[in-house]
Write an enzyme that holds these catalytic residues in place. Structure first.
Site, PDB file in Angstrom:
ATOM      1  N   ASP A 298       4.456   0.602  11.584  1.00 13.95           N
ATOM      2  CA  ASP A 298       3.189  -0.186  11.231  1.00 13.95           C
ATOM      3  C   ASP A 298       3.077  -1.376  11.868  1.00 13.95           C
ATOM      4  OD1 ASP A 298       2.242   2.228   9.726  1.00 13.95           O
ATOM      5  OD2 ASP A 298       2.802   1.548   7.893  1.00 13.95           O
TER       6      ASP A 298
ATOM      7  N   ARG B 166      -4.311  10.730   3.058  1.00 14.08           N
ATOM      8  CA  ARG B 166      -3.236  11.383   3.306  1.00 14.08           C
ATOM      9  C   ARG B 166      -2.280  11.432   2.338  1.00 14.08           C
ATOM     10  NH1 ARG B 166      -0.366  13.627   7.161  1.00 14.08           N
ATOM     11  NH2 ARG B 166       1.964  13.746   7.197  1.00 14.08           N
TER      12      ARG B 166
ATOM     13  N   MET C 160       7.395   7.145  17.277  1.00 15.06           N
ATOM     14  CA  MET C 160       6.925   8.046  16.118  1.00 15.06           C
ATOM     15  C   MET C 160       5.496   8.651  16.306  1.00 15.06           C
ATOM     16  SD  MET C 160       8.532   6.493  12.837  1.00 15.06           S
ATOM     17  CE  MET C 160      10.576   5.847  12.939  1.00 15.06           C
TER      18      MET C 160
ATOM     19  N   LYS D 253       0.817  -1.272  -0.033  1.00 13.45           N
ATOM     20  CA  LYS D 253       0.060   0.032   0.022  1.00 13.45           C
ATOM     21  C   LYS D 253       0.875   1.536  -0.097  1.00 13.45           C
ATOM     22  CE  LYS D 253      -2.742   2.926   3.104  1.00 13.45           C
ATOM     23  NZ  LYS D 253      -2.666   3.310   4.249  1.00 13.45           N
ATOM     24  N   ASN D 254       1.822   1.244   1.027  1.00 14.29           N
ATOM     25  CA  ASN D 254       2.539   2.571   1.005  1.00 14.29           C
ATOM     26  C   ASN D 254       3.421   2.779  -0.188  1.00 14.29           C
ATOM     27  OD1 ASN D 254       1.698   3.023   3.512  1.00 14.29           O
ATOM     28  ND2 ASN D 254       3.228   2.082   4.600  1.00 14.29           N
TER      29      ASN D 254
ATOM     30  N   ASP E 172      -4.823   8.305   8.952  1.00 13.85           N
ATOM     31  CA  ASP E 172      -5.231   7.726  10.352  1.00 13.85           C
ATOM     32  C   ASP E 172      -4.953   8.878  11.439  1.00 13.85           C
ATOM     33  OD1 ASP E 172      -6.010   5.325   9.754  1.00 13.85           O
ATOM     34  OD2 ASP E 172      -3.838   4.563   9.613  1.00 13.85           O
TER      35      ASP E 172
END
Length: 434
Positions: free
Chosen positions: A319, A97, A341, A22-23, A121
């Site tokens: 993640d 985003r 983070m 996905k990223n 998110d």
């Protein structure tokens, strides 16, 4: 609002294939704006966030053709800059985003771009300063409309520059990189993110005619070119899904094989789960997880408690911390999970405590997990998915729990995981969408 009804306690068995990353997809799709020639991309996951970005590209005038379920051809030869002024663009830009990464390519190719404050998110503060400071270093003029929450940049011609990023932002690095490939002269980006997603983007851009060196390191040097051509690109499997499946197998005491993992690109992910006591075998490019009744957490050499924390690549991706935390609840031993983070990403542990897990939330960033050693199963409850990654962690907890669980707001999970209920049901899970 959809929900999952999960009947826990079932052992899973069989092969499972991870979706495309996905990223990576969010970066690669934005890069099609850098050329007027066709770009063919395969292994694209069929998930909400990616599909919304594809719709946004369509709105901008990009021709989109679906060649196969996971393969598309994109051609940005007639981009409509007026679309940036429409209400529809505002709606689409705010929905995800990843939409912020159209700014770099648009600025580089057309000399201007604008973007509403993007969504995503609610996992804590996620500032965009790195992106826009980078564009300014390249010679762009930045404007921010605080009333409308709108960002804008424009430049007659970008010029290469040296920059030391204030944070190794993955999306910030990708955005600046896509702007720099068409800038005049040489750009040096130090403290660049070097995640596999960024490496993949660099490789794709180089095939398109860009001149990027230092790929895989935190020092990227880009020699600007006049234009880029089309290319073909295949995305990596999603390493977050692979880590989630490893954790799921351990929590449910299941025997599964995760297929086509691109193991060299997984970094510390396998090592982290092995330190939690999970056995695995690398069979070619597959990861085999044998059935385990118990798994014991490792300690440091002096016997002190294991600390699992996130870090910029090649450290552990943030993640997967939520999945590691859930896995630790049934291990033998104690783990300190340190989420450095994001300050809101551990706020799902109250649901795990309600399920019977022994967790002390020390502060917004740290949680101590005392493993139950599979002696006391978690119990099914009703809960709500707060974000994509915590949602999957709760799904893993529900699959291992005794009885029935209801997970509300599963649209969050759908944003990042393709047909997750169908794929898990195919190997023995009991998940019903209600």
């Amino acid at each position: 609002m959809a929900s999952f009804e999960v009947i826990g306690g079932n052992k899973l068995k069989g092969d499972i294939y991870p979706q495309g990353a996905k990223n990576e997809a969010l970066q690669i799709l934005c890069a099609v704006l850098l050329t007027s020639e066709p770009v063919v991309i395969s292994n694209i996951p069929d998930i909400r966030d990616v599909n919304k970005l594809i719709d946004l590209l369509r709105g901008l005038g990009v021709k989109v053709e679906r060649n196969a379920p996971d393969t598309y051809t994109f051609q940005a030869d007639n981009v409509d800059l007026d679309y940036l002024e429409t209400e529809k663009f505002v709606e689409q830009g705010r929905a995800i985003r990843g939409s912020v990464m159209i700014v770099g390519p648009m600025l580089a190719r057309f000399g201007k771009a604008k973007m509403p404050k993007p969504g995503g998110d609610k996992i804590g503060r996620r500032r965009l300063d790195t992106h826009f400071i980078g564009f300014e270093r390249l010679g762009a003029h930045f404007e921010y409309d605080s009333e409308a929450s709108f960002y804008g940049v424009h430049a007659d011609r970008l010029k290469g520059a040296y920059m030391l990023l204030d944070e190794a932002s993955v999306t910030g690095t990708a955005n600046i990189l896509m702007a720099a490939v068409l800038a005049e002269g040489t750009t040096t980006i130090y403290n660049a993110a070097c995640e596999p997603y960024v490496q993949q983007l660099c490789r794709m851009l180089n095939r398109m005619g860009a001149k990027i060196s230092g790929v895989g390191s935190n020092l990227l040097v880009i020699e600007g070119v006049e234009s880029l051509r089309g290319t073909e690109h295949r995305m990596l499997p999603d390493m977050i899904e692979i880590g989630s499946f490893i954790g799921m197998a351990a929590m449910t005491g299941s025997e599964i094989t995760i297929k086509n993992c691109q193991i060299p690109e997984l970094g510390l992910i396998p090592d982290t789960f092995q330190r939690l006591g999970i056995k695995m075998e690398f069979r070619g490019d597959d990861i085999f997880i044998p059935e385990q009744d118990h798994y014991m957490v490792d300690t440091y050499i002096d016997g002190s408690i294991l600390n699992i924390s996130d870090h910029t690549w090649p450290g552990l991706t943030p993640d997967l911390l939520s999945v590691a935390l859930v896995v630790a609840t049934q291990a033998k031993g104690t783990v300190l999970v340190h989420q450095k983070m994001f300050e809101s990403r551990l706020f799902f542990v109250d649901k795990l405590i309600d399920m019977g897990a022994q967790i002390i939330l020390c502060d917004p960033h740290r949680a101590t997990v005392i493993g139950l050693n599979n002696q006391i199963p978690l119990r099914g409850i009703r809960m709500t998915s707060p974000d994509i990654r915590a949602g999957v962690a709760l799904l893993i907890a529900a699959l291992s729990a005794e009885g029935k669980s209801i997970i509300d707001n599963v649209e969050q999970i759908d944003r990042g995981y393709q047909n997750i209920d169908g794929r898990l049901n195919a190997i023995g899970a009991q998940i019903r969408r209600i």
